[in-house]
Design a protein around this motif. Structure first.
Motif, PDB file in Angstrom:
ATOM      1  N   UNK A 234      20.375  -8.348   8.701  1.00  9.61           N
ATOM      2  CA  UNK A 234      19.578  -9.487   8.031  1.00  9.61           C
ATOM      3  C   UNK A 234      18.087  -8.943   8.312  1.00  9.61           C
ATOM      4  N   UNK A 235      17.426  -9.466   7.509  1.00 14.57           N
ATOM      5  CA  UNK A 235      15.938  -9.120   7.618  1.00 14.57           C
ATOM      6  C   UNK A 235      15.128  -9.826   8.843  1.00 14.57           C
ATOM      7  N   UNK A 236      15.790 -11.027   9.206  1.00 16.72           N
ATOM      8  CA  UNK A 236      15.136 -11.251  10.845  1.00 16.72           C
ATOM      9  C   UNK A 236      15.657 -10.175  11.822  1.00 16.72           C
ATOM     10  N   UNK A 240      12.733  -8.115  14.016  1.00 20.92           N
ATOM     11  CA  UNK A 240      12.711  -8.265  15.475  1.00 20.92           C
ATOM     12  C   UNK A 240      13.390  -7.440  16.208  1.00 20.92           C
ATOM     13  N   UNK A 241      14.313  -6.834  15.932  1.00 15.67           N
ATOM     14  CA  UNK A 241      15.124  -5.797  16.781  1.00 15.67           C
ATOM     15  C   UNK A 241      14.849  -4.307  16.284  1.00 15.67           C
ATOM     16  N   UNK A 715       5.261 -14.588  20.483  1.00 13.56           N
ATOM     17  CA  UNK A 715       5.340 -14.448  19.072  1.00 13.56           C
ATOM     18  C   UNK A 715       6.594 -13.917  18.632  1.00 13.56           C
ATOM     19  N   UNK A 716       7.187 -14.057  17.467  1.00 14.61           N
ATOM     20  CA  UNK A 716       8.228 -13.150  16.712  1.00 14.61           C
ATOM     21  C   UNK A 716       7.844 -13.109  15.332  1.00 14.61           C
ATOM     22  N   UNK A 721       8.722 -10.637   7.904  1.00 14.17           N
ATOM     23  CA  UNK A 721       7.837  -9.787   8.516  1.00 14.17           C
ATOM     24  C   UNK A 721       6.366 -10.652   8.919  1.00 14.17           C
ATOM     25  N   UNK A 722       6.200 -11.752   8.857  1.00 16.19           N
ATOM     26  CA  UNK A 722       5.006 -12.466   9.259  1.00 16.19           C
ATOM     27  C   UNK A 722       5.126 -12.719  10.507  1.00 16.19           C
TER      28      UNK A 722
END
Length: 749
Positions: A234-236, A240-241, A715-716, A721-722
């Motif tokens: 996923x985009x998340x 993040x990873x 933050x994350x 990508x914000x």
């Protein structure tokens, strides 16, 4: 008087001729002008075919001696003369690179020099530990130094561009290329990636080379750990990873980026406008250039994303990808696509200008042969100073996983060591797939290293198993007999280095059964057993643990491996490395990683009851967790204190902890800080590494360490990508690994 007039006229004529000659020198050859002006002038003089040639990268080979008569090499050299090749890979050595650079500079129309690329992954001639092992040192200055030495050696041999570092996050030890990466943590992976970029590039003088961030993006998530396989994240997860290490490397100044072999959201990454243009160029402001992985532009046809080579070239170009490694489709089809109006000349100039910029930046237009100095090459490769650093790096990469009854370090002479294991005496098995120009004959084996410390007469050696790790009753019997007279048995098990690297995926990353049977037989002798495990990936060690009194993970350590192991086993060096990738309990548990999510039904603390996320036959957690590693001494953690129970946005929280060396040796400890965002708009991992300090403590010494948690670490990223920073409760953990920690909490107002 006449002679004076004649002299003046002669002076004016010759001066005018000189001025005219000076004016005739193209602007792009004027070293006093800004690079941007030189690039603009050169682009104006290049033909469409010459511009397309800058996007064409070919595999080179030998260009001197008998190879000059090879038809294939003659054809490549003619392409260089015609300006149809911009970069070559695998042309090695000062003599070879100078031969082909001479053709490019002195025999082509515009004299545009070539870039010479090569896989310098963990050393050129002096081989350092594999990158995964090196990351386990948690020593960023040493990591940067290792890369700098690799660059110095490679640059002396004509190489000015390497396809490293690999920044892929991976949780899967089945993947052969896990050895080339940074482990499983994105934050720490970013620090390591940046250190490697800085070491390789330096200030881009002729002792350094261009770095190439790879494999952009998400290649470490290949399904089943199988090379060249499908990826679906996923985009998340991407933001993040998987993206943080690439981003850190780009921010460290990486000049180039390599596309991966994988897909993202169903599109081969070479053709992903989102990854290449929207993220890399626009959001991150990347100003360098991209190169495909081997033939990956052409493989868009095989994936079923492009109809043919021409379609693939167009899709790669429009996505923002640039140099074509070995597909040969950009050089072939870009001129045609420009003439058809599908690619504009300004678009092509922008891409080619990026490549030319770094050729100017490296000084290749002004000193085209500065990387091809045979005397410098001879004086630089495999020096005593470089070997000394390789030894230091290898010592710092070795992980002590078990040490029952303080069997290690081994006592000094007199000591009879029963050394068992084919790999302990095999030089060729000490090196992996990515050894550049390293010569395994120069490598120091475990047998040689132990002999340097205890004397070869104190060591009785037996193979115990074959080169392929299988064994026989006769080999086991011989090993047992040899070990009977020993004070301690040191058995080298694991996998050959030949099984580490690209196209070396394994379905079962386990200790071979023959080696397990060998250990069982040796256990019956009653002698203390030290298992030295050599491998390019974490292996399942559940069968080994009860059979060995001590387990030392040596990875693949490079040139000085045997000497490094001897230093650790003898106690001359107290091990300090910590895992950067979790060791699985069983193959069926893969992927297993510390920064997982809690799930709606997490494991019960007492392990009782039903209906929660677990296995019925094995534990859920890793066998050896992220950040784990023992020392010959003992470190106690106490007095975890936060500067405040609550902070506001814009404020920084200070975290203090006291660490005491309560053992009998001086030692180094990697003190690690983790956080957990308890409730947020997007679920967050149960732990995230956000700080570490490697501290050296004398026995009995205590030290209070201070960490800082700013808004950036709290933050994350959202799916676009914000950066997201939300108020709420956070947990803070500090300890010697991701599992054994002290805990506190605070609130972000």
């Amino acid at each position: 008087m006449k002679w004076i007039i004649y002299a003046i006229m002669l002076f004016l004529l010759t001066g005018n001729a000189y001025a005219q000659k000076k004016t005739d020198v193209p602007m792009y050859k004027n070293a006093t002008l800004p690079i941007e002006e030189r690039v603009k002038d050169l682009l104006a003089k290049m033909t469409l075919e010459e511009k397309a040639g800058q996007l064409n990268q070919l595999n080179g080979g030998a260009f001197t001696g008998p190879a000059l008569n090879d038809a294939g090499q003659k054809a490549k050299m003619q392409m260089v003369r015609d300006g149809k090749v911009g970069t070559l890979l695998n042309v090695i050595g000062a003599a070879e690179t100078k031969a082909i650079q001479t053709i490019a500079v002195e025999q082509s129309r515009l004299g545009i020099p070539l870039l010479f690329g090569y896989d310098v992954i963990h050393g050129y001639k002096t081989i350092f530990p594999i990158p995964l092992a090196e990351a386990c040192s948690w020593d960023l200055s040493q990591i940067e130094k290792n890369a700098s030495i690799a660059a110095r050696e490679a640059s002396s041999a004509g190489i000015n561009w390497t396809f490293a570092p690999m920044c892929d996050i991976s949780n899967d030890p089945r993947w052969g290329r896990v050895m080339e990466g940074v482990g499983e943590d994105p934050w720490y992976g970013g620090l390591v990636s940046a250190a490697r970029v800085k070491g390789l590039q330096g200030n881009l003088d002729n002792n350094h080379i261009l770095a190439c961030v790879k494999h952009y993006a998400g290649y470490g998530a290949v399904e089943s750990g199988r090379e060249y396989n499908y990826v679906d994240v996923s985009r998340v997860a991407l933001w993040n990873k998987y993206l943080p290490p690439y981003k850190a490397a780009v921010e460290a100044g990486a000049a180039t980026v390599m596309n991966g072999f994988n897909v993202f959201e169903g599109v081969p990454v070479s053709g992903s406008k989102y990854l290449v243009t929207d993220v890399l160029k626009d959001k991150w402001g990347f100003k360098g250039f991209l190169v495909s992985d081997w033939a990956s532009f052409g493989e868009m046809v095989t994936w079923g994303y492009a109809a043919d080579g021409k379609d693939a070239a167009l899709k790669a170009f429009k996505a923002g990808s640039m140099i074509d490694m070995e597909s040969k489709i950009m050089g072939q089809f870009v001129p045609e696509l420009v003439k058809e109006g599908k690619i504009t000349m300004p678009e092509l100039d922008e891409v080619v200008g990026r490549i030319l910029y770094y050729k100017f930046k490296l000084g290749l237009f002004d000193k085209p042969y500065q990387y091809s100095d045979a005397k410098k090459e001879a004086a630089t490769l495999f020096t005593a100073a470089h070997r000394k650093e390789a030894l230091e790096a290898a010592k710092r990469s070795i992980i002590l996983l078990k040490n029952n009854n303080n069997i290690l370090p081994l006592k000094a002479s007199p000591l009879k060591i029963g050394l068992v294991g084919y790999y302990a005496a095999s030089k060729s098995d000490l090196f992996d797939f990515w050894i550049a120009q390293g010569d395994f004959k120069n490598a120091v084996t475990l047998q040689e290293g132990l002999g340097q410390v205890w004397g070869q007469s104190s060591i009785s050696f037996s193979n115990g198993y074959n080169a392929d790790a299988t064994t026989t009753d006769a080999l086991i019997g011989e090993a047992v007999k040899s070990a009977q007279s020993a004070d301690v048995i040191v058995v080298n098990i694991g996998l050959s280095g030949k099984l580490a690297g690209e196209d070396r995926s394994l379905a079962n990353p386990v200790i071979p059964q023959g080696q397990v049977e060998l250990l069982k037989a040796l256990k019956q002798t009653g002698k203390p057993i030290v298992a030295v495990v050599s491998a390019g990936r974490p292996l399942v060690l559940t069968q080994v643990e009860p059979l060995a009194d001590a387990i030392v993970y040596s990875w693949i350590l490079g040139t000085e491996g045997g000497n490094a192991m001897a230093a650790v086993l003898s106690g001359a060096y107290n091990p300090s490395a910590k895992t950067v990738i979790s060791f699985p309990y069983a193959v069926g548990q893969i992927p297993v990683y510390y920064n997982h999510f809690n799930t709606g039904r997490p494991v019960q603390t007492d392990g009782q009851g039903n209906w929660f996320s677990r296995y019925r036959d094995i534990p859920r957690e890793a066998y050896y967790p992220f950040g784990y590693g023992l020392s010959y001494t003992k470190f106690d953690y106490s007095n975890l204190q936060l500067s405040s129970p609550a902070i506001s946005k814009g404020e920084t929280l200070k975290v203090n902890v006291t660490v005491k060396n309560s053992g009998n040796f001086d030692g180094e400890e990697v003190v690690q800080l983790y956080i957990r965002d308890i409730a947020s708009s997007i679920i967050r991992p149960v732990k995230e590494l956000k700080g570490f300090q490697k501290v050296s403590l004398k026995k009995g010494e205590s030290q209070t360490l201070t960490f800082e948690l700013d808004n950036g670490k709290l933050s994350y990223f959202d799916e676009a990508g914000n950066t997201v920073l939300e108020p709420g409760k956070f947990s803070v953990f500090v300890g010697g690994n991701s599992r054994d920690v002290l805990e506190s909490s605070f609130e972000l107002k």
